[in-house]
Design a protein around this motif. Structure first.
Motif: not given
Lengths: 285, 361
Positions: B29, B181, B184
């Motif tokens: 991530g 974000r 992921g």
């Protein structure tokens, strides 16, 4: 947004007509000749007024040529069939080998790659007569004289280099990133070739295929030397119209019209693929 | 465990070395920006990771496994190209569907996948268009959507904002961090725009001369540049520099800059006599009230640049340097006047004049 005046439109129409007449007149004249007898064709001054007859076409289809000196057998339809068979098979074979080869030359740098590509191109500028003498000797000992296989093989000299070099340029124009993107998306190399490279090079493949077909169709000297009557294409078969009692202009004209028809149809069909290439702007430069 | 690891990765073409012995670890991530000028091999690095080119030496590990022998189609990597590389003979929707179809998903799942990323990237209204009918911004979003569609573990973005106009670039710079974000994925983002790098990165890896010269957080890169080169790359206008020598005066280390002694951190005292490059960011040049104790400089030019005003100053011994002040500042002088300046220690840096490496913690 149209700024052209009526005068300009009319002028453009006139000019286009003039250009078309200039380029298409020979074909039009031949077309008209194919419906006339030798007498009307050869009268002086020539005239556009005549009673159309279909004897010329009938003679070609039935294979019986009636001249002043009597009746003559000719096998024009067989010649036409030979032309179709030879051209279609040799172009198909050339596409089968040439397109993957073109891809290899475009994408991979390998030892002697450029030399091999150039050697293949050099087949195009070797004078055919120079090649023919040794070739006919070899063909005799191999038993390939007067066979379709032999002729199709020799026609590769015409078709393969053409297809290889034209299609290679098209493959080189495809950004490798597009192929990479497809592979990274989870597709094998082979699938990428089939789904990305081939469709994107299709205009080039169509153009090269069409050109190769025309060159193969119009070839005279290979077939003249390496084939006898029953395997000869139209280009050689047309010699039969030069008879003891004179040249049969009407039949020649009809034969020309019949023999340009397949090429013309193919060109009309391939046209949409040729144009397609101009409208695809995918990668930002 | 690291999601992506480069271990002494090298690539050369014949005698030409692109890079040599790169090491990098990126966690799950994490967004790592690969930053460097043109021709430093950033794109080649992404291609090596994607598997469309092979490294000369070293290994790449994805998810803890060496992927040297794994074909690009099996690496589960998403990549967006700088030139978008959309498939011109397929619609936007078909473009986005490619990775989903390659995974053998059902028609419904493919449809759902397309809808999900298309909504996210606001291109659901142009899905039926061919790439040539899309604007640059839409092309770029389609390319991103295609990279994101199959929810890859690793996302490689090759300067995706390079070919879009300034306004869209600004918007995307704000939007992208949230988007990335959400995905992921571990992101490797290539750019040569330092502002983009600062805005997006968890960490920045600065690629220069075939090496990572610094891998650190954006703050550290800016406040503690490892080399003079890094200091020059980050900051606009670029850092001011002056060659000078460390001297000892009354037991204190100092260096002459612009004809005046600048006190140096005590840790540099041991290196007295050493040639250094003094660097000060234009933002760290303070204009003092007239008559204060500082370096007197004449104002050569005043250039307003949006919210900042940049001054070109010249010290009595001829050193020209820039100062950047907020446009709202009340102390902006007139051209051809004299001002007194000093340097904010947090914006001053010292580099060895031979190796260009940072000298002080």
């Amino acid at each position: 947004m149209d700024h052209t005046s009526t005068f300009e439109k009319a002028l453009r129409g006139v000019l286009i007509t003039l250009v078309l007449i200039f380029f298409l007149f020979p074909i039009l004249w031949i077309f008209l000749m194919s419906f006339q007898t030798n007498e009307t064709i050869l009268r002086i001054p020539p005239s556009l007024v005549f009673t159309p007859i279909f004897d010329n076409y009938w003679a070609l289809v039935t294979g019986e040529l009636r001249t002043a000196a009597g009746s003559l057998q000719l096998d024009f339809m067989k010649n036409l069939w030979n032309s179709v068979l030879l051209s279609v098979c040799s172009v198909a074979l050339s596409l089968l080998f040439g397109v993957p080869a073109a891809y290899a030359f475009a994408r991979f740098k390998f030892r002697l790659g450029e030399d091999i590509a150039f050697t293949l191109l050099s087949f195009r500028f070797a004078p055919p007569l120079l090649v023919l003498l040794p070739l006919s000797l070899y063909f005799k000992s191999l038993g390939l004289t007067n066979t379709y296989v032999g002729l199709i093989w020799v026609y590769q000299l015409i078709c393969l280099p053409l297809i290889l070099w034209i299609v290679r340029g098209y493959f080189e124009d495809i950004s490798p990133d597009i192929e990479y993107a497809y592979r990274i998306s989870g597709n094998s190399w082979w699938k990428t070739f089939l789904k990305i490279s081939l469709p994107l090079a299709r205009p080039g493949i169509a153009a090269a295929g069409l050109l190769a077909f025309i060159f193969a169709w119009n070839n005279f000297v290979f077939a003249l030397i390496l084939a006898s009557a029953d395997k000869q294409p139209v280009t050689v078969g047309a010699l039969a119209f030069v008879t003891a009692s004179g040249i049969q202009y009407g039949q020649i004209a009809a034969a020309i019209i019949l023999s340009i028809t397949p090429t013309l149809l193919l060109a009309l069909y391939a046209q949409r693929y040729l144009v397609e290439g101009l409208s695809m702007g995918a990668v930002k430069g | 465990m690291s999601q992506l690891a480069l271990k002494s990765l090298s690539k050369s073409y014949g005698a030409f070395k692109v890079f040599d012995g790169l090491n990098l670890d990126a966690g799950s991530g994490e967004i790592v920006v690969i930053f460097g000028g043109s021709g430093t091999g950033k794109t080649i690095l992404l291609r090596l990771i994607a598997g469309v080119e092979e490294p000369t030496a070293g290994t790449i590990e994805l998810d803890g496994h060496d992927v040297s022998d794994i074909a690009p189609e099996h690496r589960n990597v998403g990549m967006a190209f700088q030139n978008f590389a959309l498939f011109p003979h397929m619609s936007a929707a078909e473009n986005i569907a490619t990775p989903l179809k390659a995974q053998g998903k059902s028609a419904d799942a493919v449809r759902a996948g397309i809808d999900r990323v298309a909504k996210l990237l606001k291109i659901d209204h142009v899905l039926g268009h061919a790439p040539r009918e899309l604007s640059n911004g839409q092309k770029q979003r389609t390319a991103l959507a295609r990279a994101l569609a199959a929810e890859p573990r690793i996302l490689l973005l090759d300067d995706p904002l390079r070919n879009v106009d300034a306004k869209l670039r600004f918007e995307m710079r704000l939007e992208l961090p949230r988007l990335l974000r959400q995905s992921g994925a571990t992101v490797l983002y290539v750019t040569q725009d330092y502002k983009e790098a600062m805005a997006l990165a968890d960490r920045i890896a600065v690629l220069a001369d075939g090496k990572f010269v610094q891998v650190a957080t954006p703050e550290d890169i800016y406040l503690k540049p490892a080399t003079l080169g890094v200091a020059r790359l980050f900051g606009d206008p670029a850092i001011n520099t002056a060659k000078t020598v460390i001297e000892m005066k009354n037991g204190m280390a100092s260096a002459k800059v612009g004809g005046r002694d600048i006190p140096l951190p005590a840790s540099l005292a041991a290196a007295a006599g050493r040639g250094i490059t003094f660097g000060v960011r234009p933002e760290a040049v303070n204009i003092l009230s007239p008559g204060s104790d500082g370096l007197t400089a004449s104002v050569v030019a005043v250039t307003p640049l949006n919210e900042r005003t940049v001054l070109l100053l010249q010290s009595p011994d001829g050193w020209e340097f820039l100062a950047s002040l907020p446009a709202s500042s009340t102390s902006i002088p007139e051209p051809e006047t004299d001002v007194v300046v000093d340097f904010d220690p947090s914006g001053t840096h010292f580099f060895d004049s031979q190796s260009d490496e940072r000298l002080h913690g």
